[in-house]
Scaffold this active site. Structure first.
Site, PDB file in Angstrom:
ATOM      1  CE  LYS A  13      -2.313  -0.933   3.841  1.00  0.00           C
ATOM      2  NZ  LYS A  13      -1.793  -2.269   4.222  1.00  0.00           N
ATOM      3  NE  ARG A  85      -4.256  -0.999   9.951  1.00  0.00           N
ATOM      4  CZ  ARG A  85      -3.141  -0.535   9.384  1.00  0.00           C
ATOM      5  NH1 ARG A  85      -3.065   0.688   8.949  1.00  0.00           N
ATOM      6  NH2 ARG A  85      -2.103  -1.330   9.233  1.00  0.00           N
ATOM      7  NE  ARG A 124       7.362  -3.255   5.706  1.00  0.00           N
ATOM      8  CZ  ARG A 124       6.061  -2.987   5.843  1.00  0.00           C
ATOM      9  NH1 ARG A 124       5.386  -2.473   4.846  1.00  0.00           N
ATOM     10  NH2 ARG A 124       5.446  -3.260   6.965  1.00  0.00           N
ATOM     11  NE  ARG A 157       6.673  -0.957   9.744  1.00  0.00           N
ATOM     12  CZ  ARG A 157       5.549  -0.768   9.029  1.00  0.00           C
ATOM     13  NH1 ARG A 157       5.620  -0.148   7.862  1.00  0.00           N
ATOM     14  NH2 ARG A 157       4.394  -1.187   9.472  1.00  0.00           N
ATOM     15  NE  ARG A 168       2.032  -4.923  10.874  1.00  0.00           N
ATOM     16  CZ  ARG A 168       2.974  -4.756   9.959  1.00  0.00           C
ATOM     17  NH1 ARG A 168       4.109  -5.430  10.044  1.00  0.00           N
ATOM     18  NH2 ARG A 168       2.785  -3.923   8.973  1.00  0.00           N
TER      19      ARG A 168
HETATM   20  P1  AMP Z   1       0.901   0.470   8.725  1.00  0.00           P
HETATM   21  O1  AMP Z   1       2.180   1.174   8.443  1.00  0.00           O
HETATM   22  O2  AMP Z   1      -0.259   1.008   7.937  1.00  0.00           O
HETATM   23  O3  AMP Z   1       1.021  -1.022   8.618  1.00  0.00           O
HETATM   24  O4  AMP Z   1       0.541   0.785  10.254  1.00  0.00           O
HETATM   25  C1  AMP Z   1       1.420   0.448  11.301  1.00  0.00           C
HETATM   26  C2  AMP Z   1       0.669   0.408  12.615  1.00  0.00           C
HETATM   27  O5  AMP Z   1       0.119   1.708  12.903  1.00  0.00           O
HETATM   28  C3  AMP Z   1      -0.514  -0.523  12.673  1.00  0.00           C
HETATM   29  O6  AMP Z   1      -0.133  -1.875  12.950  1.00  0.00           O
HETATM   30  C4  AMP Z   1      -1.306   0.093  13.827  1.00  0.00           C
HETATM   31  O7  AMP Z   1      -0.695  -0.167  15.064  1.00  0.00           O
HETATM   32  C5  AMP Z   1      -1.140   1.578  13.552  1.00  0.00           C
HETATM   33  N1  AMP Z   1      -2.181   2.078  12.622  1.00  0.00           N
HETATM   34  C6  AMP Z   1      -2.002   2.576  11.373  1.00  0.00           C
HETATM   35  N2  AMP Z   1      -3.160   2.938  10.833  1.00  0.00           N
HETATM   36  C7  AMP Z   1      -4.117   2.671  11.742  1.00  0.00           C
HETATM   37  C8  AMP Z   1      -5.531   2.803  11.772  1.00  0.00           C
HETATM   38  N3  AMP Z   1      -6.208   3.292  10.724  1.00  0.00           N
HETATM   39  N4  AMP Z   1      -6.179   2.409  12.895  1.00  0.00           N
HETATM   40  C9  AMP Z   1      -5.531   1.929  13.968  1.00  0.00           C
HETATM   41  N5  AMP Z   1      -4.199   1.759  14.003  1.00  0.00           N
HETATM   42  C10 AMP Z   1      -3.489   2.112  12.903  1.00  0.00           C
END
Ligand code: AMP
Length: 216
Positions: A13, A85, A124, A157, A168
């Site tokens: 994404k 989400r 990654r 990460r 996740r």
């Molecule tokens: P991502 O980089 O999009 O995978 O997001 C990394 C982490 O940020 C996720 O595993 C959540 O802990 C938090 N996070 C990101 N976007 C959201 C969201 N829309 N709602 C809740 N937590 C989020």
């Protein structure tokens, strides 16, 4: 052009949103990036969620997204990556957009097998300095462990550790995937096969945007 780039963790994404944002000169709003920056600058409240692969509470995320969408740079469109989400977040989003006299034009649903996703997340690497994303299989840096853009050191990460990856994916299945049906009912979703390399997937994304949002 008001888009949501949707899909499980690790499906690409962020990379595709960056490419699309660059092409259309519109902002890429990544809630994950915002939280990682917040953590880096000392907001330790978020660590308990982000580094464990758990969702940050809706109230916190919603406020940040609302602020982002109200910025002047979203006048000609935006790409939401990693948001919404949960069903509650999607309802909040609809409400905010309605108040701003905007709406979502398209939800691009990136699809790949769980095996492929785990492979990608494991490979990654992120630049610890500027946050640029690499993949040891599909998007290698020119120099091992060094960022092409800023010469920072590449790191894994915390939430890309195997244990957290599993969490996740589970959180995605339970809390986020119901949104596919939600946006299907609204006739907004368009599936994209995200298993090829990023360039190929990007061509499919561009084609889908041209077909589904013809004026762009
Ligand atoms: P991502 O980089 O999009 O995978 O997001 C990394 C982490 O940020 C996720 O595993 C959540 O802990 C938090 N996070 C990101 N976007 C959201 C969201 N829309 N709602 C809740 N937590 C989020």
């Amino acid at each position: 052009m008001q888009l949501i780039i949707f899909g499980p963790p690790g499906v690409g994404k962020g990379t595709l949103s960056d490419m699309l944002a660059e092409k259309h000169k519109i902002p890429h709003i990544s809630t994950g990036d915002i939280f990682r920056k917040e953590i880096k600058s000392g907001n330790s409240e978020l660590i308990q969620y982000v580094e464990k692969g758990l969702l940050v509470p809706d109230s916190v995320v919603n406020k940040i997204v609302e602020k982002g969408l109200k910025q002047e740079n979203c006048r000609n469109g935006f790409i939401l990556d990693g948001y919404p989400r949960t069903i509650d977040q999607s309802e909040f989003l609809e409400n905010v957009l309605w108040k701003l006299k905007k709406k979502i034009d398209l939800v691009l649903n990136l699809v790949a097998s769980e095996e492929e996703i785990i492979k990608r997340l494991t490979a990654r690497r992120n630049c610890g300095k500027c946050g640029a994303v690499y993949n040891l299989i599909t998007m290698k840096p020119k120099k091992k462990d060094i960022c092409d853009k800023c010469q920072g050191t590449l790191v894994t990460r915390k939430d890309d550790e195997p244990e957290t990856i599993r969490k996740r994916i589970q959180v995605y299945e339970e809390e986020t995937s119901p949104l596919v049906e939600h946006y299907k009912n609204k006739k907004l979703i368009f599936d994209i096969d995200a298993s090829p390399r990023p360039r190929t997937v990007f061509s499919s994304v561009v084609e889908a945007v041209e077909k589904e949002i013809p004026k762009q």
